[in-house]
Design a protein around this motif. Sequence first.
Motif, mmCIF file in Angstrom:
data_model
loop_
_atom_site.group_PDB
_atom_site.id
_atom_site.type_symbol
_atom_site.label_atom_id
_atom_site.label_comp_id
_atom_site.label_asym_id
_atom_site.label_seq_id
_atom_site.Cartn_x
_atom_site.Cartn_y
_atom_site.Cartn_z
ATOM 1 N N ALA A 96 48.519 33.875 39.957
ATOM 2 C CA ALA A 96 47.446 34.345 39.088
ATOM 3 C C ALA A 96 47.025 35.753 39.487
ATOM 4 N N PRO A 97 46.752 36.631 38.523
ATOM 5 C CA PRO A 97 46.277 37.975 38.849
ATOM 6 C C PRO A 97 44.974 37.916 39.646
ATOM 7 N N ARG A 98 44.792 38.913 40.513
ATOM 8 C CA ARG A 98 43.595 38.963 41.355
ATOM 9 C C ARG A 98 42.796 40.237 41.076
ATOM 10 N N GLY A 99 41.527 40.192 41.483
ATOM 11 C CA GLY A 99 40.686 41.385 41.434
ATOM 12 C C GLY A 99 40.211 41.775 40.050
ATOM 13 N N LEU A 100 40.131 40.822 39.120
ATOM 14 C CA LEU A 100 39.680 41.152 37.766
ATOM 15 C C LEU A 100 38.220 41.604 37.772
#
Length: 274
Positions: free
Chosen positions: A182-186
Amino acid sequence: GCTELSWSYSWEPAPEKFLIFRMEEKDLSEKYLVGDVSGKANRFRDCQINAGHKYAYQIIGISHIGTRGEPSKIIWINFSKEPSPPKNLQVKAGDEFIDLSWQAEQGVFYNIYRSLNGKEFPSKPVNIKPIKAGFYSDIGLKNGQRYYYCVRSVILMEGFGAVESRCAFASAVPIDLVAPLAPRGLIAVLRKNGVELKWMSSQEPDLAGYIVYRRRCGEKIWNRLIKNPIKENHYLDVGAKRLSGCVEYAVSAIDNAPSKNESPLSVPQKVIIP
């Protein structure tokens, strides 16, 4: 139903040809010439043998002027019976691997041969030595490429060459079923022209892009904002200008596998739109 012989020859120059002789246990004094091959060859197949017999083989090199060299050692094959091919062969494909399984029998070993066309199989198996288990995992394969397998039962007898069965055939295509992380730092920031989203770039080697989702706070269902994945790690939601109140955003990553594996959603971020 065949004997396959292989050998090495390190002297120079190579012989003009090799003569292959076969003897039977009942009469070792008589050698039968069963074939000859080029001096550059290192392999020969003898398919004129019958189960229930013991055979011996010897190879002799012939020079360019017809001189016979020193005979090779004698090797034996005990073709007492031809083992049956493995039963219930099954394959299961995964990410760069194929698992093969079959019904193992006591006292029997197995060799696995792999091919890219299903017609020509190499003389050496992919396993280093015959295996006892009814399972083999073939790893390091290319996703999307079909692989063909020939699995043979092997009988090993001390002092004799191995006796292999005919093939049990199967094929499979490795496929990537592992989703990216999952992408991080949104982060989500309200701007005059919409809501600006940014997140950390993914390091997945097979990344195809990102998908952006939005929902009103308190709702369970996420709405996908874009049809096709985007390569950039930022997005401007101009449609947010028509909304008011609390909204949430999340981003997923998707790979380029045929199955289009999608990651879990990132940690959601809330934005209050006046």
